[in-house]
Scaffold this motif. Structure first.
Motif, PDB file in Angstrom:
ATOM      1  N   PRO A  27       0.833  -1.215   0.000  1.00 39.47           N
ATOM      2  CA  PRO A  27       0.000   0.000   0.000  1.00 39.47           C
ATOM      3  C   PRO A  27       0.863   1.258   0.000  1.00 39.47           C
ATOM      4  CG  PRO A  27       0.112  -0.910   2.216  1.00 39.47           C
ATOM      5  CD  PRO A  27       0.834  -1.880   1.319  1.00 39.47           C
ATOM      6  N   TRP A  28       0.270   2.380  -0.400  1.00 40.18           N
ATOM      7  CA  TRP A  28       1.008   3.626  -0.555  1.00 40.18           C
ATOM      8  C   TRP A  28       1.637   4.105   0.741  1.00 40.18           C
ATOM      9  CZ3 TRP A  28      -0.184   7.969   2.223  1.00 40.18           C
ATOM     10  CH2 TRP A  28      -1.436   7.992   2.840  1.00 40.18           C
ATOM     11  N   TRP A  29       0.894   4.003   1.856  1.00 39.74           N
ATOM     12  CA  TRP A  29       1.385   4.571   3.120  1.00 39.74           C
ATOM     13  C   TRP A  29       2.610   3.825   3.633  1.00 39.74           C
ATOM     14  CZ3 TRP A  29       1.299   1.166   7.189  1.00 39.74           C
ATOM     15  CH2 TRP A  29       0.443   0.056   7.073  1.00 39.74           C
ATOM     16  N   LEU A  30       2.627   2.502   3.437  1.00 43.12           N
ATOM     17  CA  LEU A  30       3.776   1.722   3.895  1.00 43.12           C
ATOM     18  C   LEU A  30       4.999   1.994   3.023  1.00 43.12           C
ATOM     19  CD1 LEU A  30       4.657  -0.298   6.012  1.00 43.12           C
ATOM     20  CD2 LEU A  30       3.889  -2.149   4.516  1.00 43.12           C
ATOM     21  N   LEU A  31       4.783   2.090   1.710  1.00 47.79           N
ATOM     22  CA  LEU A  31       5.888   2.405   0.807  1.00 47.79           C
ATOM     23  C   LEU A  31       6.389   3.828   1.022  1.00 47.79           C
ATOM     24  CD1 LEU A  31       4.543   0.767  -2.477  1.00 47.79           C
ATOM     25  CD2 LEU A  31       6.455  -0.038  -1.083  1.00 47.79           C
ATOM     26  N   GLY A  32       5.470   4.769   1.277  1.00 45.72           N
ATOM     27  CA  GLY A  32       5.872   6.151   1.535  1.00 45.72           C
ATOM     28  C   GLY A  32       6.736   6.261   2.777  1.00 45.72           C
ATOM     29  N   LEU A  33       6.318   5.605   3.846  1.00 48.21           N
ATOM     30  CA  LEU A  33       7.115   5.598   5.071  1.00 48.21           C
ATOM     31  C   LEU A  33       8.474   4.954   4.835  1.00 48.21           C
ATOM     32  CD1 LEU A  33       4.487   4.669   7.823  1.00 48.21           C
ATOM     33  CD2 LEU A  33       5.715   6.825   7.602  1.00 48.21           C
ATOM     34  N   SER A  34       8.482   3.919   4.016  1.00 44.05           N
ATOM     35  CA  SER A  34       9.752   3.237   3.717  1.00 44.05           C
ATOM     36  C   SER A  34      10.708   4.156   2.965  1.00 44.05           C
ATOM     37  CB  SER A  34       9.481   1.970   2.896  1.00 44.05           C
ATOM     38  OG  SER A  34      10.688   1.313   2.574  1.00 44.05           O
ATOM     39  N   MET A  35      10.175   4.915   1.998  1.00 44.08           N
ATOM     40  CA  MET A  35      11.019   5.869   1.269  1.00 44.08           C
ATOM     41  C   MET A  35      11.613   6.909   2.214  1.00 44.08           C
ATOM     42  SD  MET A  35       8.812   6.724  -2.157  1.00 44.08           S
ATOM     43  CE  MET A  35       8.096   5.466  -3.202  1.00 44.08           C
ATOM     44  N   VAL A  36      10.784   7.417   3.127  1.00 42.82           N
ATOM     45  CA  VAL A  36      11.255   8.429   4.064  1.00 42.82           C
ATOM     46  C   VAL A  36      12.325   7.849   4.975  1.00 42.82           C
ATOM     47  CG1 VAL A  36      10.600  10.049   5.872  1.00 42.82           C
ATOM     48  CG2 VAL A  36       9.020   9.574   4.024  1.00 42.82           C
ATOM     49  N   ALA A  37      12.057   6.653   5.502  1.00 44.49           N
ATOM     50  CA  ALA A  37      13.018   6.013   6.404  1.00 44.49           C
ATOM     51  C   ALA A  37      14.336   5.732   5.700  1.00 44.49           C
ATOM     52  CB  ALA A  37      12.422   4.720   6.954  1.00 44.49           C
ATOM     53  N   THR A  38      14.251   5.335   4.425  1.00 43.08           N
ATOM     54  CA  THR A  38      15.452   5.010   3.669  1.00 43.08           C
ATOM     55  C   THR A  38      16.364   6.217   3.509  1.00 43.08           C
ATOM     56  OG1 THR A  38      14.432   3.207   2.448  1.00 43.08           O
ATOM     57  CG2 THR A  38      16.295   4.300   1.399  1.00 43.08           C
ATOM     58  N   THR A  39      15.776   7.373   3.235  1.00 37.07           N
ATOM     59  CA  THR A  39      16.587   8.585   3.048  1.00 37.07           C
ATOM     60  C   THR A  39      16.936   9.247   4.377  1.00 37.07           C
ATOM     61  OG1 THR A  39      14.521   9.808   2.681  1.00 37.07           O
ATOM     62  CG2 THR A  39      15.705   9.059   0.748  1.00 37.07           C
TER      63      THR A  39
END
Length: 603
Positions: free
Chosen positions: A44-56
């Motif tokens: 889902p978008w929210w989990l992927l969005g959080l993952s992108m933020v955490a990654t950077t």
């Protein structure tokens, strides 16, 4: 600095949770490569969005921001804030295109868009160039930051930090695959944000700093506060503002901010449930990444100017730091040593979280290139899914070892940031145009890639660079070096494009039929297909780029206004903050309307 039992407790619980998640998902992640690298495309978008933020949210990022603020002031951050434009273009134009491509990696795109041996070479070469060389360099910068944190806060030798931090990260990355990375990113995001905000609040209020009002009034700090550079300083205006906003955002390839999308951002878009989830994920990432998250780091950086006004003061406070690791980026770690028990454990856990999130993503992403785009293509085309997963896990370990070794040789993150920007200068325009201009071919990308790299090496490592761009004696001003690389590289790849044959009709038609990019850049291909009675255009598909660009521009205004408003609220400049808050509300309403129009073109 001594850690209390409470501090150790936070860190141990955190490590246990992360490793537990990796072990828990290891069975499903190892089922096949789609699960190991894309989690079955069901995210889902929210989990992927959080993952992108955490990654950077890596350990080198607060160090980099601190170095920038101490050296060039808050406005110096425009060297990376400019990439918001790239991010918004990815959100509203390229996210749906990547999701429709249905490739396993963004490098697989090459053999969809181009054909023949040049496309095959480009895919394999960039698998090594990006997946190994660039990836190892990026991870080494993150590991270097961990080394400096370990040295300042815990008194660890560089090798001790590398072994302890790297071993746990590579273990859960190899076990859990992409699903493990995304699930742990959810935890890592909240831990990292809590640590960053908690540290900023406490450190601004320590007696040496005296609170936010005293910080803002400090003579050494007040000259660093401007969000926009001093317009009377021509060099600063050009290097910190004009070049990033006018040239850098579209011209340079940089990990996490690739023009047209790519890298681990593309990996997450490809793992989304559908195009709308891909768009939602990237939009959420850009809001958090640019508008809100930098301010805790900026506050700590500003406070560090009061406590450690120069490098000599850092060296005096931490005499065990070796000269090759001494730099302004150390100031962030130096400030964290002043945290009290309990909060210190949370912040250390947050820094470990930031490190693990970034490294695990880079490992999984780089490994996907090695498996899909090199091993399966070049070494063993008939490899079973079990074998490919095994190769993915082995390459994960190898990448970690290489990056750790390089980290021991580096000095500071800003130095590496500048090198990476220069190596990607001039290539970004291709990544933007290749979706919408039929004439770009594999030779365009091959030529740009080699031209940019070779020119950068010549200018940075030979006397020619000093001859052309030295501050005192050079023919050209030193700020023009980046523009020089962009102009020369762009000219070279454009010449190569028109000197080589375009892609075959079958390749171009197949790409158009699958992606439906639309626009005047494909009118020749569509016209010729119609003459040959070949149907490649879907009647229901509307060209969404104009609506996407409109939404992009509104999105840029929204996020920059939120970012500026947040800063001015912190500074206590109420009038500017209120005006920018109103602008952000209006642009938010306009963006909702633009998004609703855009959805009609996507669905």
């Amino acid at each position: 600095m001594e850690l209390s039992t409470l501090d150790y407790g936070f860190i141990i619980v955190f490590f246990s949770l992360v490793l537990g998640i990796g072990v828990y998902v290891s069975k499903s992640s190892g089922k096949d490569t789609s699960e190991f690298f894309l989690s079955g495309r069901t995210m889902p978008w929210w989990l992927l969005g959080l993952s992108m933020v955490a990654t950077t949210f890596s350990t080198d990022t607060p160090n980099l921001v601190t170095d920038i603020v101490r050296t060039n002031g808050v406005s110096g951050n425009w060297v990376w804030w400019c990439f918001l434009i790239t991010g918004m273009l990815t959100v509203f134009v390229y996210a749906k295109l990547w999701r429709k491509s249905n490739v396993n990696t963004d490098l697989e795109f090459y053999e969809m868009r181009y054909g023949g041996k040049p496309a095959s070479f480009l895919r394999k070469f960039r698998a090594i160039y990006l997946g190994v060389i660039f990836n190892v360099i990026t991870m080494s910068a993150v590991t270097l930051a961990a080394i400096k944190i370990g040295s300042i806060m815990l008194g660890l030798e560089p090798w001790q930090t590398v072994v302890s931090a790297g071993l746990i990260t590579v273990t859960f990355s190899a076990l859990g695959g992409f699903k493990g990375v995304v699930y742990t990113d959810f935890l890592l995001f909240f831990v990292a944000m809590a640590g960053a905000i908690g540290a900023a609040y406490y450190l601004v209020n320590i007696p040496e700093v005296g609170g936010i009002k005293e910080l803002m009034a400090n003579e050494n700090v007040s000259e660093k506060l401007n969000i926009l550079p001093d317009f009377s300083n021509k060099k600063a205006l050009i290097t910190l503002f004009i070049i990033p906003l006018a040239v850098q955002w579209w011209s340079s390839w940089y990990p996490g901010a690739e023009p047209g999308g790519g890298g681990y951002i593309a990996q997450r878009m490809l793992a989304a449930k559908d195009a709308n989830h891909a768009i939602g994920a990237t939009f959420f990432f850009n809001i958090m990444h640019y508008a809100l998250r930098p301010w805790p780091w900026i506050l700590v950086a500003l406070a560090s100017i009061v406590v450690y006004p120069d490098l000599a003061s850092i060296q005096e406070a931490f005499p065990n730091v070796t000269p090759d690791k001494l730099g302004h980026d150390l100031a962030y770690s130096a400030m964290l040593t002043k945290l009290p028990s309990g909060l210190l454990g949370v912040v250390l856990a947050s820094l470990v979280a930031a490190y693990m999130s970034t490294i695990s993503t880079q490992l999984n992403w780089g490994s996907s290139y090695i498996v899909y785009d090199f091993y399966k293509q070049q070494v063993n085309p008939n490899a079973s899914e079990k074998r490919l997963v095994a190769v993915g896990r082995i390459s994960t370990v190898v990448l970690m070892v290489f990056s750790a070794g390089l980290a021991l040789l580096l000095q500071n993150a800003l130095q590496l940031f500048d090198v990476l920007l220069a190596f990607g200068a001039g290539t970004g325009l291709i990544f933007i145009l290749r979706w919408f201009w039929w004439r770009i071919n594999a030779w365009s990308e091959i030529t740009a890639m080699f031209a940019s790299g070779i020119i950068s090496i010549i200018l940075k490592l030979t006397p020619l660079g000093a001859f052309l761009f030295a501050t005192d004696t050079g023919i050209l001003p030193d700020w023009s070096e980046y523009i020089f690389i962009v102009v020369v590289t762009t000219a070279i790849w454009l010449i190569a494009t028109f000197m080589t044959q375009p892609e075959s009709k079958d390749t171009l038609r197949s790409f158009y039929k699958k992606i439906q990019p639309g626009g005047p850049g494909w009118s020749k291909v569509v016209s010729e297909a119609n003459k040959d009675a070949v149907e490649i255009v879907e009647a229901k598909e509307k060209w969404s780029v104009p609506a996407g660009i409109s939404a992009m521009l509104i999105g840029v205004v929204l996020i920059y206004s939120i970012m500026f408003a947040t800063g001015y609220w912190i500074y206590g400049r109420t009038t500017q903050a209120i005006v920018l808050t109103i602008i952000s509300i209006i642009s938010g309403i306009l963006l909702i309307k633009a998004w609703n129009r855009l959805k009609g073109n996507i669905l």
